[in-house]
Design a protein around this motif. Structure first.
Motif, short mmCIF file in Angstrom:
data_model
loop_
_atom_site.label_atom_id
_atom_site.label_comp_id
_atom_site.label_asym_id
_atom_site.label_seq_id
_atom_site.Cartn_x
_atom_site.Cartn_y
_atom_site.Cartn_z
N ILE A 24 -35.32 71.41 -11.63
CA ILE A 24 -34.64 71.33 -10.33
C ILE A 24 -33.45 70.38 -10.28
N THR B 244 -24.48 73.05 -6.85
CA THR B 244 -23.50 72.25 -6.11
C THR B 244 -22.09 72.41 -6.68
N VAL C 288 -20.59 70.96 0.51
CA VAL C 288 -21.33 69.97 -0.27
C VAL C 288 -21.55 68.70 0.56
N SER D 251 -24.17 69.75 3.76
CA SER D 251 -25.49 70.37 3.66
C SER D 251 -25.99 70.32 2.23
N GLY D 252 -27.31 70.35 2.09
CA GLY D 252 -27.92 70.29 0.77
C GLY D 252 -27.70 71.59 0.01
N TRP D 253 -27.78 71.51 -1.32
CA TRP D 253 -27.49 72.70 -2.13
C TRP D 253 -28.49 73.81 -1.90
N TRP D 254 -29.72 73.44 -1.48
CA TRP D 254 -30.76 74.45 -1.28
C TRP D 254 -30.45 75.35 -0.09
N PHE E 60 -27.41 62.27 -7.69
CA PHE E 60 -27.35 63.29 -6.65
C PHE E 60 -28.73 63.51 -6.04
N GLU F 22 -26.37 65.13 7.48
CA GLU F 22 -27.58 65.67 6.87
C GLU F 22 -27.79 65.04 5.50
N GLN F 23 -29.03 64.96 5.08
CA GLN F 23 -29.31 64.46 3.74
C GLN F 23 -28.94 65.54 2.74
N ILE F 24 -28.06 65.22 1.80
CA ILE F 24 -27.72 66.21 0.79
C ILE F 24 -28.40 65.90 -0.54
N LEU G 60 -31.76 65.66 -2.67
CA LEU G 60 -33.00 66.42 -2.56
C LEU G 60 -34.16 65.58 -2.04
#
Lengths: 404, 304, 459
Positions: free
Chosen positions: A29, A37, A45, A48-51, B135, B145-147, B149
């Motif tokens: 992961i 990303t 980027v 918002s998160g890559w998911w 990252f 927002e939290q980017i 993970l």
């Protein structure tokens, strides 16, 4: 009966499968996140998160618009011709909600604005409502186009080392001169000293000789250790085993000063020699173990046929040691390619990939989109080499798991 | 290994083969090592003895002044503590994870794929790994927002985001996780090979005798692969003593995450003498492993 | 085996020591693995080429204008500076009027390496030197030519500038370029929405901050994260607090080592700072936010929509960064700045002009740059600020004009602490700031920094 036992066996194995799969996912992961990303536009980027690329996109501000504005301006924003909310020129006057707020607080044509429902009195709360509305207006007026979810532009930026306003390709198209001082907007930018393209080239120039040279010298020495008799053979080799783990930190300053004296500071020659020196103990160790374990009869019969040592080395030892050379080659290649410290110190004006990546970790932040792309560029070659020659790599590891 | 007597040779022949390698190794490893020791007794200008840096009324170790710094300076004490922490936690951590995975993967049909995945981080640079994990650990402290993970997961679970890299209570562990992620594959590969090399009859015999898988592992497998575990452990000890890139790229040694090698790197220009003393400290710490390796090698040679 | 190894070690030790002893002691340092100073403004790659600015050969110029001070067409003037790229273009544009008028030829060398400078000074010094510190003043006191003998006009400079450039009563260096860092950025339209006024004294600033907190707004956006240089934004901030609470002499005392870094004044500044930097009510994200936010992100947060904070303390370069990030924002409406309220002196960087020669061309250049024409050109070209009083009111760029006003009103000038103090002290300072923001005891943290200060400065 049979299917049942199979099921039984599967169930009893289930925890094992689960554990293996979960671990694999955990290991994958982080890299996957970086990979995804690197293909996302900068703004995405940052926000918002890559998911979230797997989720549908939501329309920001529609609800707020319908609450506060739709009653007068209509659902499409065009109800009032003198204030057409789809007119980009009108919307462009309000880059921020605080400007919008300043306007809305004033009366328009003698009538107060936004009374039903009234906007919160507190400016901060009012902005929290207005900010999404503004985003929505920017969207419907076409001033703020939601772009593609994936892009290759990060890679263009990383390759040329671009740190401008938007991105390299767009700025080149629009000719934004303020940020293009060091760029020509053609293929020559790939060699821009601050880019990953140039770093890639530098890395190749560093890595190839740094891989070949130690193997060459090691093969010679290994042959002597294996098939030649000389005084002190045993203890010389024992020292070699010890030398393998001398931390390279021990040698940095004296060698750097030596290079300055010799005039080869900051040259590729200097770094080739350094890597050769540090690769040798392990290379000799591994090659000697391999060449030494070749059947002695081959050498004896060759010698009886009149071959001398040089012939035996070239015609027998070298070809037969091909698997060891392959292992060693991969090993040294990956080691040099991924090295940071040596390149940082001995080749600061020709940054290699690892050094360039750290240069791109803009202390200023907010460039994950370029950084992820750059990092991935630095992975490509070692990944390919690794997966193509995994067998040799593993063999090299097993043959002697010590490395300075 | 003895040389066949029949292969006669000139007196100088071996040296023709050896000389290039020996000269290079002498110039690039042996000489600089001793020169570094010498420099560690000089001050930052490399022209005066280290004692020149002494300040009246302050403690001073004379010619060993740089070593006083290396052993007592508060930053160095933190670095030494951290290296010890890395050794104590990460070496066993990596070996255990590697061993666990080697044992587990052995039992599934997709073993090679699974092992490749765990092993893959070995192919990428520590710098790259540092970026990947920066990252993962990223924290957004404002309203955005939290980017990263991990913090996104925390927030989704209704918890406060955590500053993994700047919080001194956890940042060292956060860095060690990166280390385990990087090196578990290495341990796994070697241990897995050792496990596969175990004679099947012995394991079978134990199972026939009614031993559970658990017992087979503890009583039979583990003792038999112990020599390999020792080799893997010593290698990891060396790697961890020299740990540098990960810390450099992720925290720069800030927030109490300093390690010896990073300290050495930071001082290399501003205070060469101290930097060299730290380098010497590093090699002194590796000497036991060096001696151990040489001895093991001699034993193996004798058994050949 | 053991015995053998030991013997061998001893033998090679002897050899190595011999080799080391015989090796010529070179003054040249090992190539520095430079920990990149995150110099906030333009970080140009160090260039060492020497671009010669060709002047159009003035054919048959009958009489040279007075400003040439007797310099003849074709006379060469060698200059040395650190500027490169866009900066170098600007300085050339500033030289141009004099070059055109007198036909002199400028031979420039651009380097950031003090060792290169030293080598040149020992062999063949440049006629004129532009350098961003006054270090050459003490190093080459005897080689420098007093500026008043070259026709420099001291009246055009505030007295603190003359003091900065004087050694033993001799005026040897004059600042030609200055950039101020004691600046706070904010959004006028946002201030207006809440009815906030720009503060003019430190007390007003303090009161404004409290008012913002009472309103539920976050006053500050701070960001330390800057790789190896993490902590410098805190250092800048604390220096401004010191300039407001204690004044420029005090800051100069810290730089020289006369005032220990754990002096009561420093402790007081830290107390003010920590209150602002470690509490989520006062700064975005509290201590974690201050530590983990990259310094550029900290700027953006004040101008995002809706803004996360009301103010960010950052040098002049922030203006450019805001425009870059948010091209639709307008200077003066959406973003603007004010000088750090109550600061009794400005913090910043200055480049000084020094002369190693009294040849006519050198005189002409010194007189030009310290006189009215040079000042005017400097302001129009807009190469940051000119400390020359005559440059006032000549700036075309509104941001520069405003900064010039702040500089003109300043009672003193102190270089950026982080750029001036020796590296070990600087590192200890950053460490102390980080520690304090993380909730560490101020006295303990400052004690360590003061020890590093004492060691580095030998006081």
């Amino acid at each position: 009966m049979k299917p049942l036992t199979r099921l039984n066996r599967l169930l009893s194995r289930l925890p094992t499968h689960l554990a293996v799969v979960v671990m694999c996912i955990m290991w994958l992961i982080p890299t996957l996140g970086l990979f995804i990303t690197s293909f996302r536009p900068r703004e995405d980027v940052r926000t918002s998160g890559w998911w979230t690329v797997f989720l549908p996109r939501e329309q920001v501000g529609q609800v707020e618009y319908e609450t506060y504005c739709a009653s007068c301006h209509g659902a499409d924003g065009k109800a009032l011709p003198q204030a057409d909310l789809t007119n980009p020129d009108l919307i462009a006057r309000y880059p921020r909600s605080n400007r919008l707020l300043a306007m809305l607080r004033k009366e328009i044509n003698g009538r107060p604005h936004l009374v039903d429902p009234p906007l919160p009195e507190n400016p901060r709360q009012a902005q929290e409502f207005l900010s999404p509305v503004l985003t929505y207006l920017q969207t419907i007026s076409g001033g703020h186009v939601a772009g593609h979810r994936f892009t290759l532009r990060n890679y263009a930026d990383a390759l040329v080392g671009y740190k401008g306003t938007q991105d390299y390709l767009t700025d080149c198209q629009q000719g934004v001169s303020s940020t293009l001082a060091k760029f020509n907007c053609d293929a020559s930018d790939l060699l821009n000293p601050e880019g990953m393209g140039r770093a890639f080239l530098n890395t190749v120039i560093v890595t190839v000789p740094s891989t070949i040279l130690p193997i060459l010298f090691a093969a010679l020495a290994a042959y002597a250790f294996a098939w030649l008799d000389f005084k002190g053979r045993q203890w010389l080799f024992a020292i070699l085993v010890g030398l393998q783990i001398v931390p390279l930190q021990m040698t940095l300053v004296p060698i750097a000063r030596m290079y300055v004296r010799l005039g080869i500071a900051d040259t590729f020659l200097g770094i080739w020699l350094f890597h050769t020196g540090f690769g040798l103990p392990y290379a000799i160790y591994l090659m000697r173990n391999f060449i030494g374990s070749l059947p002695r009869e081959i050498f004896e019969s060759a010698y009886l046929d009149g071959a001398n040592h040089w012939t035996a080395f070239r015609r027998l030892a070298l070809p037969l040691a091909a698997p060891a050379i392959a292992s060693l080659g991969i090993f040294q290649f990956l080691w040099v390619w991924n090295d940071f410290l040596v390149a940082k110190i001995f080749l600061s004006t020709h940054p290699v990939l690892t050094v360039q990546v750290t240069n791109l970790i803009d202390p200023r932040g907010s460039n994950w989109h370029i950084l992820t792309g750059a990092a991935f560029l630095s992975f490509i070659v070692p990944m390919i080499v690794f997966f193509a020659f995994q067998r040799y790599f593993v063999r090299g590891l097993l043959a002697g798991s010590v490395k300075g | 290994m003895t040389v066949p007597t029949i292969m006669r040779q000139g007196r100088w022949t071996p040296w023709f083969y050896l000389l290039p390698a020996l000269v290079i190794m002498f110039v690039f490893i042996v000489y600089p090592t001793f020169n570094t020791v010498y420099l560690s007794f000089l001050d930052k200008t490399s022209t005066r003895p280290a004692s020149a840096a002494c300040v009246p009324d302050e403690p001073c170790w004379g010619i060993f002044e740089n070593y006083r710094y290396a052993l007592t300076n508060p930053e160095m004490v933190i670095a030494l503590r951290n290296n010890a922490l890395w050794l104590l936690l990460m070496v066993p951590g990596t070996v255990i994870v590697g061993l666990l995975f080697a044992v587990l993967a052995d039992k599934v049909p997709y073993e090679s794929v699974a092992k490749s995945i765990i092993f893959m981080p070995m192919a990428i640079s520590f710098i790259g790994a540092g970026i990947i994990w920066r990252f993962v650990y990223y924290i957004e402290t404002g309203g955005g927002e939290q980017i990263g993970l991990l913090n996104a997961i925390l927030v989704a679970l209704g918890r406060e985001p955590v500053a993994f890299l700047s919080n001194p209570a956890i940042n060292n562990f956060a860095l060690m996780v990166v280390g385990v992620w990087l090196w578990a594959g290495f341990c796994m590969t070697i241990l897995s090979a050792a496990l596969k090399g175990l004679p099947a009859e012995v394991l079978e015999a134990a199972r026939v005798d009614g031993a559970s898988e658990w017992q087979v592992f503890w009583k039979v497998m583990l003792p038999m692969i112990m020599p390999t575990i020792v080799v893997v452990t010593t290698t990891m000890v060396i790697n961890i003593l020299k740990i540098f890139d990960i810390v450099f790229v992720m925290t720069g040694g800030n927030y109490g995450t300093e390690v010896i090698a990073n300290r050495m790197f930071k001082l290399i220009v501003t205070d060469t003498g101290r930097s060299m003393a730290i380098a010497v400290l590093l090699i002194v710490l590796t000497i036991p492993i060096m001696v151990f390796n040489v001895r093991r090698f001699r034993r193996e040679e004798a058994a050949r | 085996m053991k015995g053998l190894l030991a013997k061998l070690l001893v033998a090679s030790a002897v050899i190595a020591l011999l080799v080391a002893a015989c090796a010529p002691a070179t003054p040249t340092q090992a190539p520095p693995p430079k920990t990149e100073e995150a110099a906030p403004p333009a970080t140009e790659a160090p260039a060492t080429e020497a671009p010669a600015t060709e002047a159009p050969a003035t054919e048959a110029a009958p009489a040279q204008p007075d400003m040439c001070m007797g310099a003849q067409p074709g006379d060469e003037l060698s200059v040395m500076y650190q500027w490169s790229g866009a900066e170098e273009e600007k300085i050339n544009a500033i030289f141009k009027p004099l070059v055109d008028a007198c036909g002199i030829k400028i031979v420039a060398e651009s380097t950031r390496d003090a060792a290169v400078l030293d080598a040149r000074v020992q062999s063949s010094p440049p006629d004129l030197l532009f350098w961003p510190t006054t270090a050459p003043l003490t190093l080459y006191t005897d080689k420098l030519v007093p500026l008043d003998t070259l026709g420099a006009n001291a009246d055009n400079y505030a007295s603190f500038w003359i003091d900065l450039g004087s050694v033993d009563g001799k005026w040897l260096a004059v600042p030609v370029k200055a950039d101020i860092k004691s600046i706070i950025w904010y959004s006028p339209v946002q201030f207006e929405a809440f009815g906030y006024e720009v503060p003019t004294t430190f007390e007003e600033l303090d009161a404004l901050v409290e008012k913002m907190v009472a309103d539920g707004n976050v006053p500050w956006s701070m960001g330390f994260e800057s790789g190896a240089a993490t902590g410098w934004t805190g250092s800048d901030f604390i220096q401004d607090i010191l300039l407001a609470q204690q004044g420029p002499e005090y800051v100069m005392g810290i730089i020289s080592g006369d005032i220990p870094y754990n002096d009561a004044g420093v402790v007081a500044a830290y107390e003010t700072y920590v209150k602002w930097a470690a509490d989520p009510k006062y700064t975005v994200g509290g201590a974690d936010g201050t530590l983990n936010t990259p310094f550029l992100e900290a700027i953006y947060k004040v101008f995002s929509d809706p803004p996360e904070a009301m103010m960010v303390k950052q040098s002049g370069f922030a203006g450019g960064e805001i425009v870059k990030e948010y091209p639709d924002l307008e200077y003066g409406t959406d973003f603007d700045f004010f000088a750090f309220p109550g600061a009794k002196g400005m913090q910043g960087g200055a480049d000084f002009l020094m002369a190693f020669s009294d040849k006519p061309a050198a005189k002409a250049m010194v007189a030009y740059l310290t006189g009215e024409e040079g000042a005017t050109t400097w302001a129009q070209v807009g190469f940051d600020l000119s400390p020359n009083k005559l440059a006032e009111g000549k700036y075309t760029d509104p941001q520069l004009a405003k900064k010039a006003e702040a500089l003109a009103n300043a009672a003193g000038f102190t270089p950026d602490l982080g750029d001036t103090i020796p590296a070990p002290f600087g590192e200890a300072e950053w460490k102390a700031i980080i520690e304090v923001v993380q909730g560490g005891d101020i006295a303990t943290a400052l004690e360590a920094a003061a020890a590093a200060q004492a060691e580095a400065l030998g006081k």
